[in-house]
Design a protein around this motif. Structure first.
Motif, PDB file in Angstrom:
ATOM      1  N   SER A  67       8.225   3.452   2.388  1.00 39.32           N
ATOM      2  CA  SER A  67       8.050   2.259   2.211  1.00 39.32           C
ATOM      3  C   SER A  67       7.357   1.632   3.520  1.00 39.32           C
ATOM      4  CB  SER A  67       9.581   1.079   2.237  1.00 39.32           C
ATOM      5  OG  SER A  67       9.159   0.368   2.322  1.00 39.32           O
ATOM      6  N   GLN A  68       6.350   1.127   3.126  1.00 38.95           N
ATOM      7  CA  GLN A  68       5.742   0.539   4.417  1.00 38.95           C
ATOM      8  C   GLN A  68       6.146  -0.470   4.965  1.00 38.95           C
ATOM      9  OE1 GLN A  68       3.552  -1.790   6.776  1.00 38.95           O
ATOM     10  NE2 GLN A  68       4.020  -2.870   4.515  1.00 38.95           N
ATOM     11  N   SER A  69       6.748  -1.632   4.145  1.00 39.78           N
ATOM     12  CA  SER A  69       7.552  -2.670   5.117  1.00 39.78           C
ATOM     13  C   SER A  69       8.777  -2.402   5.432  1.00 39.78           C
ATOM     14  CB  SER A  69       7.411  -3.735   3.922  1.00 39.78           C
ATOM     15  OG  SER A  69       8.440  -3.331   2.865  1.00 39.78           O
ATOM     16  N   GLU A 111      -4.918  -4.501  -8.633  1.00 42.93           N
ATOM     17  CA  GLU A 111      -4.312  -5.430  -8.099  1.00 42.93           C
ATOM     18  C   GLU A 111      -5.269  -6.237  -7.364  1.00 42.93           C
ATOM     19  OE1 GLU A 111      -2.592  -2.323  -4.528  1.00 42.93           O
ATOM     20  OE2 GLU A 111      -1.735  -4.387  -4.795  1.00 42.93           O
ATOM     21  N   SER A 145       3.569   3.354  -2.214  1.00 41.13           N
ATOM     22  CA  SER A 145       4.385   4.294  -1.611  1.00 41.13           C
ATOM     23  C   SER A 145       4.967   5.338  -2.405  1.00 41.13           C
ATOM     24  CB  SER A 145       5.530   3.939  -1.118  1.00 41.13           C
ATOM     25  OG  SER A 145       5.273   2.763   0.015  1.00 41.13           O
ATOM     26  N   LYS A 159      -4.986   0.200  -7.217  1.00 46.17           N
ATOM     27  CA  LYS A 159      -5.628  -0.470  -6.257  1.00 46.17           C
ATOM     28  C   LYS A 159      -6.841  -1.496  -6.780  1.00 46.17           C
ATOM     29  CE  LYS A 159      -4.087   0.022  -3.360  1.00 46.17           C
ATOM     30  NZ  LYS A 159      -3.068   0.362  -2.590  1.00 46.17           N
ATOM     31  N   SER A 172      -1.993  -2.055  -0.106  1.00 42.63           N
ATOM     32  CA  SER A 172      -1.623  -1.195   0.796  1.00 42.63           C
ATOM     33  C   SER A 172      -2.838  -0.235   0.784  1.00 42.63           C
ATOM     34  CB  SER A 172      -0.166  -0.445   0.511  1.00 42.63           C
ATOM     35  OG  SER A 172       0.341   0.246   1.462  1.00 42.63           O
ATOM     36  N   THR A 188      11.673  -3.379   0.881  1.00 39.66           N
ATOM     37  CA  THR A 188      11.422  -3.442  -0.489  1.00 39.66           C
ATOM     38  C   THR A 188      12.783  -3.295  -0.995  1.00 39.66           C
ATOM     39  OG1 THR A 188       9.217  -2.544  -0.326  1.00 39.66           O
ATOM     40  CG2 THR A 188      10.194  -2.434  -2.474  1.00 39.66           C
TER      41      THR A 188
END
Ligand code: F6R
Length: 663
Positions: free
Chosen positions: A406-408, A543, A362, A540, A459, A411
């Motif tokens: 933020s996606q979620s 991870e 993000s 990416k 993500s 955080t």
């Protein structure tokens, strides 16, 4: 990270709790456990590893009749993944059972005080202090003073108020009387032992805790109730008919109910089958809160024919761009309508600085946003890692807007960053994917991503949605005053088709991923809009494939990174159509001259690049400002195929959790 599920009602409790725990698996965990009360007897079962292992062990118990259960998936923080460290945790008498998400920062102090009073601990966790502390207050009574004044607002003040740490009595048994030697909080105005209700003891315990928590607690002597509390950790109550639920996020309960109540910080709820009573322990008042209806598309959380959620979510890129632009961009009138910002449009006119705060992917989306907003709207933007921002001492004025991405929406660091500016009169905006999440609720205004639930830890589609929304915000803030306004708006609407074009020809990416999967290190390079893409590409890769990767601005090569280059250190260069392309090509030449293997993302139709490099992946031509949306798809696919080639757990990479709800 840790997931909590609870059920109380007129049906069997174990099944919905297990299915809820499975729905929360995407958050990441390493052990699981459940406590339930069957025929007035409490039982706890825990397992290391998957929820299936827990399920198998439960099956061995035969038919379980229980109308109350709390379950937990644990992502290890304090102590390794083990049965002893798994939740629920309990007091020594096995009457109090607790599941917890978050971190109790002062657990060492509480633990050693309780140990002095004879309490025995069996785990290494911070959580285990909670059932013992409740037990302590049940037995010893609660200070009236503390109850009347309520818990103080700040962590510092609450540290001050820790009664256990102020007790100076030298006790031989936890049941002996503290009497006059008790500290200032456990003073004379005590509610006497034996007259304290579980709720009072629970609240007294909460007032001692410093840190973050979402807690579900059960008392075997009150088998019709689940007690819950929240401070800086997500928790939602699901409201059913003669049944109620508790969960870390709505995905765990949405197959049973779409009616939810979100708890706020410092709130405690007493949940029974037919009632939810909420109490604010800071203000010492009862809270009446109506439920909200969830607006969720459950279909999207299903794997379907895809081998992994990550691949499915990458392939959702075209719909993701469409969903993020639908109803917001109009090609015929060239207008941008961001309903979520309408309420603050007047304030936005006076904003002269934007600070973007976010973490991980993000944050990288935020960096793309910085380029976009500055170029289109001419407003200075800074992007800060939320984990750094929250501890920095920097000036901001009322004309600064904070934009959290933020996606979620859960955080912990990003939440803390937003909290930090409370009281400064700073406008707090959000770009959030998860509807109703903490960040969505705590910001003044914002724009939802509408990407649907993202299950894979890495993500992917959320980045696409965030960048799309950032482009829309940049257009909105520009008020049409940039020459880029119309072309960018029109081009954004064409991007779903261009994304599809990439997804129809993934073979080349797969072949190159296989070819490069054996390297131990990787460099990602880009300039201007491609620079944040290089950073995100490197994240990416590391991870999910555990390959060391670093992203750099191409112009930085001679300032250090070039020293790493040799035949074993490949570079993934982003060299798409741009006024700066020639400069990036020079960087590629320099790497080649040092025998560094290079693969490149270039714009379709670029003939020059093939003369220089043989490993090229082409993306369709688009405006440089929107290239990140297409480049990201290639980088995501590349990492995905590398991880698959290495036979790794793509959706759940080791040591990582989906929602990082603790610091
Ligand atoms: C990386 C990744 C993380 C998240 C980060 C922020 O693929 O998923 O870096 O981007 O933890 O999470 P949100 O966006 O939920 O705040």
């Amino acid at each position: 990270m840790c997931g909590i599920v609870g059920y109380i009602g007129n049906k069997s409790a174990v099944k919905p709790v297990l299915s809820g725990l499975k729905a929360l698996e995407y958050r990441g965990y390493d052990s699981a456990g459940i406590s339930f009360i069957s025929k007035d007897k409490p039982l706890t079962i825990k397992q290391v590893g998957r929820v299936e292992a827990l399920e198998e062990e439960l099956a061995e118990q035969g038919t379980i009749t229980a109308n109350l259960a709390i379950g937990h998936t644990r992502w290890a923080t304090h102590g390794s993944p083990s049965i002893l460290n798994a939740h629920p945790h309990q007091n020594t008498d096995e009457t109090i059972f607790v599941v917890h998400n978050g971190i109790i920062e002062n657990y060492q102090v509480i633990r050693s005080r309780l140990q002095k009073f004879g309490y025995k601990f069996v785990s290494e966790t911070d959580t285990e202090v909670i059932p013992h502390l409740i037990d302590y207050y049940l037995i010893e009574g609660v200070s009236q003073e503390t109850q009347a004044s309520g818990v103080q607002g700040t962590d510092e003040e609450r540290k001050e108020a820790v009664p256990i740490s102020t007790v100076t009595a030298n006790r031989s048994s936890k049941r002996s009387n503290l009497g006059a030697s008790a500290g200032r909080v456990l003073g004379s105005a005590r509610k006497q032992a034996g007259t304290v209700s579980f709720l009072e003891a629970f609240e007294a315990a909460l007032k001692d805790l410093v840190g973050a928590y979402a807690i579900g607690a059960v008392y075997a002597k009150e088998p019709g109730k689940i007690y819950v509390a929240r401070l800086s950790s997500p928790l939602v109550i699901g409201v059913g008919v003669h049944e109620n639920f508790l969960a870390s996020d709505p995905t765990a309960i949405m197959e049973h109910t779409k009616k939810v109540i979100y708890l706020n910080d410092y709130e405690v709820a007493e949940i029974s089958a037919d009632d939810v009573k909420i109490h604010d322990i800071q203000k010492a008042i009862a809270v009446h809160r109506e439920h909200e209806e969830l607006d969720f598309d459950q279909e999207k959380a299903v794997l379907g024919d895809y081998p992994h959620f990550m691949l499915k979510e990458i392939f959702e890129a075209p719909q993701t761009i469409q969903s993020a632009t639908r109803g917001r961009l109009r090609a015929d009138t060239n207008t941008v309508k961001l309903g979520g910002l309408e309420s603050v449009d007047q304030q936005l006119k006076y904003i002269d600085r934007i600070v973007i705060v976010a973490c991980g992917t993000s944050y990288y989306a935020g960096l793309v946003g910085e380029y976009l907003i500055e170029e289109l709207a001419g407003i200075p933007v800074e992007v800060q890692l939320a984990s750094e921002f929250k501890y920095r001492n920097e000036p901001f004025s009322r004309s600064t807007a904070l934009l959290a991405i933020s996606q979620s929406g859960e955080t912990a660091d990003t939440i803390a960053a937003i909290k930090k500016v409370e009281g400064y009169g700073v406008l707090r905006l959000g770009i959030v994917n998860t509807v109703g999440s903490t960040i969505a609720r705590m910001t003044d205004a914002g724009v939802y991503c509408h990407a649907g639930p993202e299950q894979s830890v890495a993500s992917t589609k959320a980045f696409i949605a965030q960048v799309t929304v950032l482009a829309e915000i940049a257009l909105h803030l520009s008020q049409g005053r940039t020459r880029l306004y119309k072309p960018l708006l029109q081009e954004l609407l064409k991007l779903p088709e261009k994304a599809k074009e990439i997804l129809e020809h993934t073979e080349e990416i797969e072949i190159l991923a296989k070819k490069y999967s054996g390297y131990r290190d990787f460099l990602y390079l880009g300039r201007n809009y491609s620079y944040p893409c290089a950073l995100e590409g490197a994240l990416k890769l590391k991870e999910i494939s555990y390959i060391h990767a670093e992203g750099f601005a191409a112009g930085e090569m001679k300032h250090g990174p070039l020293a790493m280059i040799d035949q074993d250190f490949p570079t993934f260069a982003i060299a798409c159509k741009s006024p700066l392309l020639e400069k990036t090509l020079s960087n590629i030449e320099e790497i080649k001259a040092r025998k560094g293997p290079v693969l490149v993302i270039a714009t379709k139709g670029d003939k020059q690049i093939k003369k220089l490099i043989s490993d090229v992946i082409y993306i369709p031509d688009t405006l440089e400002q929107l290239q990140p949306l297409l480049i990201a798809i290639v980088l995501q696919l590349f990492s995905y195929y590398v991880a698959v080639e290495k036979n790794l757990n793509v959706d759940r990479p080791r040591n990582l959790a989906k929602s990082v709800t603790v610091e």
